[in-house]
Design an enzyme around this catalytic site. Sequence first.
Site, PDB file in Angstrom:
ATOM      1  N   TRP A  13      46.079  42.811  36.485  1.00 14.12           N
ATOM      2  CA  TRP A  13      45.126  43.181  37.524  1.00 14.12           C
ATOM      3  C   TRP A  13      45.737  44.182  38.500  1.00 14.12           C
ATOM      4  CZ3 TRP A  13      45.148  41.979  42.921  1.00 14.12           C
ATOM      5  CH2 TRP A  13      43.949  42.262  43.581  1.00 14.12           C
ATOM      6  N   HIS A  14      47.018  44.018  38.779  1.00 19.86           N
ATOM      7  CA  HIS A  14      47.684  44.967  39.675  1.00 19.86           C
ATOM      8  C   HIS A  14      47.850  46.333  39.024  1.00 19.86           C
ATOM      9  CE1 HIS A  14      48.929  41.337  41.981  1.00 19.86           C
ATOM     10  NE2 HIS A  14      48.873  42.178  42.991  1.00 19.86           N
TER      11      HIS A  14
END
Length: 384
Positions: free
Chosen positions: A311-312
Amino acid sequence: MNYFEGNEFFLFLLAVLIIGFIINYFEKNKEYFIIFVSLFLVGNIYGKSITMLLYLMLFLIFQYSLIVFSQKTTKACQTILVGLSVVPLILNKLFALTQFHFMAFIGISYMSFKTIQIMLEISDGLIKEKINLKDYLQFLLFFPSVSSGPIDRSSRFLEDIKSSMTRKDYLELAGTGVFRLVLGMFYKIVLSTYVYQFLFSLTNTGTIVYSIKYMYLYTLYLFFDFAGYSLMAVGTSNILGVQTPMNFNAPFLSVDIKDFWTRWHITLSTWLRDFVFSRVLMRAIKKQLFKKRLHNAVYAYIVNMLVMGFWHGISVSYILYGFYHGVLMAAFEIYQKKSSFYKKNKNKNWYKLLSWFVTMNLVVIGFFIFSGEPYKLLKVILRK
């Protein structure tokens, strides 16, 4: 102008909060005022880049279309639509590795998780009422949290935005909001800047001493910067009469790694727990992926934290960071369930102190991985 940056934004914010205070004080409807401000800021901030504005509009239209179709179709089709809702975020992360940054606009990661939450809760039957375009835009573009969270839940947010509090309750919330806003500004503008100066002044010598200094300073910088932004977002929301959930709760007092993830980036960790971990675990148990429930839980923790890493962004440092915390969570799960030493001593003060010390150092090492600095460090060492 950018969200929570620069004199122009804060002067504008002051005017907005004064008007918002008056609206809430007299117990009037606030939703149209807030959506007007949110859309005005979208025009000013995203409008600086036609490409970014077009990507945002494309994203909003695509995701809202999926929501509309999802509320009119079968369970099987809803599952497919949930998968489609993840596509823009995946494309954004993949193209971030190239010079062509497709779907690159402020807040895509947070908006994606908000939309995926709606889609999953429609599929689960938790959201039955029709989500109209106004409510959808209000939720996704709510200006205090649009760029960096916290990640709110649609039902909770929309209930807040549509209701009026009593004057007494609002004044109490607004007072808390002012405190949080000022504290957040102090964290982000003063403390994070101060720590960053020390961090920036470090010279990469390729030594253990340098690594230790960097990892601790980076951890402090990251906390004051991100917690500061989150406090400003929550404080602003509170003054506007919205009880946006807190994102941090004294994370450096955590006594174990599970405790840490209930205190650090709380809205992300609870989102992952509800929509990734629990689903992966139940599916693993249902499919009998592993014979023992503990092994299924270990598997679910690693998948859950890998999703957090991806997600990052799709880079080695982020993926390793996610895997590292997945292993820590899995190892602690085994330790909790299997260790008689833990069960015997977990409530003793000396054990809590030792566990806190170990946890904090493991957390700091994790942020060192997250920063990407180990690879720069390796290059310096190889040159010697």
